[in-house]
Design an enzyme around this catalytic site. Structure first.
Site, PDB file in Angstrom:
ATOM      1  N   SER A 206       0.915  -1.162   0.046  1.00 26.51           N
ATOM      2  CA  SER A 206       0.094  -0.057   0.112  1.00 26.51           C
ATOM      3  C   SER A 206       0.840   1.151  -0.006  1.00 26.51           C
ATOM      4  O   SER A 206       1.929   1.354   0.643  1.00 26.51           O
ATOM      5  CB  SER A 206      -1.027  -0.108   1.188  1.00 26.51           C
ATOM      6  OG  SER A 206      -1.767   1.271   1.235  1.00 26.51           O
TER       7      SER A 206
ATOM      8  N   CYS B  50     -15.276   0.298  16.809  1.00 26.99           N
ATOM      9  CA  CYS B  50     -16.460   0.512  17.223  1.00 26.99           C
ATOM     10  C   CYS B  50     -17.602   0.217  16.203  1.00 26.99           C
ATOM     11  O   CYS B  50     -17.683   1.057  15.255  1.00 26.99           O
ATOM     12  CB  CYS B  50     -16.571   2.256  17.509  1.00 26.99           C
ATOM     13  SG  CYS B  50     -18.042   2.741  18.512  1.00 26.99           S
TER      14      CYS B  50
HETATM   15  C1  LIG Z   1      -3.443  -0.483   6.274  1.00 24.86           C
HETATM   16  C2  LIG Z   1      -3.444  -1.827   6.223  1.00 24.86           C
HETATM   17  C3  LIG Z   1      -4.393  -2.512   5.097  1.00 24.86           C
HETATM   18  C4  LIG Z   1      -5.289  -1.741   4.399  1.00 24.86           C
HETATM   19  O1  LIG Z   1      -4.756  -1.019   3.390  1.00 24.86           O
HETATM   20  P1  LIG Z   1      -5.269  -0.113   2.389  1.00 24.86           P
HETATM   21  O2  LIG Z   1      -4.258   0.296   1.259  1.00 24.86           O
HETATM   22  O3  LIG Z   1      -5.731   1.276   3.320  1.00 24.86           O
HETATM   23  O4  LIG Z   1      -6.407  -0.583   1.962  1.00 24.86           O
HETATM   24  C5  LIG Z   1      -4.349  -3.811   4.881  1.00 24.86           C
HETATM   25  N1  LIG Z   1      -3.230  -4.783   5.751  1.00 24.86           N
HETATM   26  C6  LIG Z   1      -2.503  -3.997   6.959  1.00 24.86           C
HETATM   27  C7  LIG Z   1      -1.687  -4.840   7.710  1.00 24.86           C
HETATM   28  C8  LIG Z   1      -2.799  -2.682   6.951  1.00 24.86           C
HETATM   29  O5  LIG Z   1      -1.832  -2.185   7.702  1.00 24.86           O
END
Ligand SMILES: *Cc1c(COP(=O)(O)O)cnc(C)c1O
Length: 374
Positions: free
Chosen positions: A194, A319
């Site tokens: 990401s 929540c």
């Molecule tokens: C933030 C995160 C996600 C989701 O990422 P996005 O790009 O916001 O969908 C998935 N897995 C882990 C471990 C994360 O920290």
């Protein structure tokens, strides 16, 4: 104190992206020069991100998020390989974007094994080995946990999956840019990334798919991204993601060392407050996540108290519809319902200062004094 939720975009990333919103706005599928310009930028970005994780550019696709990448990896492998078997292995502490696709697959004729973790949140590779059956098609284990920062023994699990001929998927959304992430060393077949967790833009993710892995696309259409993810590509986003990786490659080791030092002090000072307990592994953890459970206050209230003092922090307990749910991660490491509603995650990043840590500790001491008497 909430860099693990998302990070501000690095100014250098924004600068790299701007031309692709303005004059270089072409569609990568267009045959004319505007399209070619966009296509070249996309392929340069693909090469940069792929190189950062030790992959071949042909094995990396851009998606909209780690959530999409996890869905595509899990549902895509399941749908393309159901002729071979219908059993999937994951852990109890995965991100919802792994657990929910698994739940959906269970409703649709697949079987899922959720491996337990120890008190520190570690998955035992021996448990993975034991859980693999003749009809197992996929193992999905995260690299580093987003709530408690625990780093999993990915290489060992990867070796087991390789020997047993089972696809191995790793969610590296939280570890990228903080720990070395290399698809060969980790022996993974699929890896989720990401951009917005590493000072890149929101709305861009990546999925590494090893050459030869059979994957069914979730989005059908014009055949973008090697046919695995149709839809006009977010070129500016891909360029920004690549710039974020380029910066991370340069500064990662130095930054991890500096942040590790700040984080250790943060943990040390927090544990000096009566009723504060560390969660996660004492050493095998991200250098950026300090996580705790607290005796004297629940997570939701604590987040509000910190917010009133100008501090952004996070609690693992979600929540949903006004009712506080205990964190599935804290329950999995053996805490009871009440304790699992009192989680606190303080996560630091590129622009965290020692003064900020001092201020947070001061806030926490005040909150502890206020609530302990109640
Ligand atoms: C933030 C995160 C996600 C989701 O990422 P996005 O790009 O916001 O969908 C998935 N897995 C882990 C471990 C994360 O920290």
């Amino acid at each position: 104190m909430d860099y693990a939720s998302t990070t501000p975009i690095d100014p250098r990333v924004l600068e790299a992206m701007m031309p692709y919103f303005r004059e270089r706005f072409g569609n990568t599928m267009s045959p004319h020069s505007w399209g070619m310009e966009a296509r070249e930028a996309l392929e340069r970005a693909r090469e940069t991100v792929a190189t950062f994780i030790g992959a071949n550019p042909m094995e990396l696709i851009f998606t909209s998020s780690a959530t999409e990448s996890n869905n595509l990896a899990i549902k895509g492998v399941a749908l393309a390989n159901r002729g071979r078997g219908r059993h999937i292995i994951t852990s109890k502490i995965e991100h919802p974007s792994v657990l929910e696709p698994c739940k959906w697959l269970k409703k649709n004729g697949f079987e899922v094994t959720y491996l337990p973790v120890d008190v520190h949140g570690i998955v035992d590779p021996g448990d993975v080995e034991e859980a693999i059956r003749r009809d197992t098609i996929l193992v999905s284990i995260m690299h580093a946990n987003n709530e408690i920062g625990t780093v999993e023994p990915i290489k060992e699990i990867g070796e087991i999956c390789g020997e047993r001929g089972v696809y191995f998927h790793v969610d590296a959304a939280q570890s990228l840019g903080k720990l070395p992430v290399n698809v060969e060393e980790m022996r993974v077949d699929l890896l989720t990334l990401s951009a917005h967790k590493i000072y890149g833009p929101k709305g861009v993710g990546g999925l590494y798919v090893r050459d030869g892995v059979r994957l069914e696309p979730l989005l059908h259409g014009g055949g973008h991204e090697y046919g695995l993810r149709s839809g006009t590509v977010n070129v500016a986003g891909a360029v920004g993601f690549a710039k974020a990786c380029e910066i991370a490659r340069e500064v990662m080791y130095e930054e991890a060392e500096k942040l590790g030092r700040i984080c250790r002090r943060l943990i040390h000072e927090m544990l000096g407050i009566d009723g504060v307990h560390l969660t996660g592994h004492p050493e095998k953890r991200l250098p950026t996540i300090a996580s705790f459970w607290l005796e004297f206050i629940d997570g939701e209230r604590l987040i509000m108290e910190l917010n009133e003092r100008g501090v952004a922090a996070s609690t693992g307990s979600a929540c949903s519809s006004g009712k506080i749910e205990p964190s599935h991660v804290l329950l999995a490491i053996g805490l009871n319902e009440r304790q699992a509603k009192s989680g606190l995650r303080l996560s630091i990043g590129r622009w965290t200062t020692e003064d900020e840590v001092d201020y947070v500790i001061e806030c926490m001491r005040g909150i502890a004094a206020k609530y302990r008497g109640m």
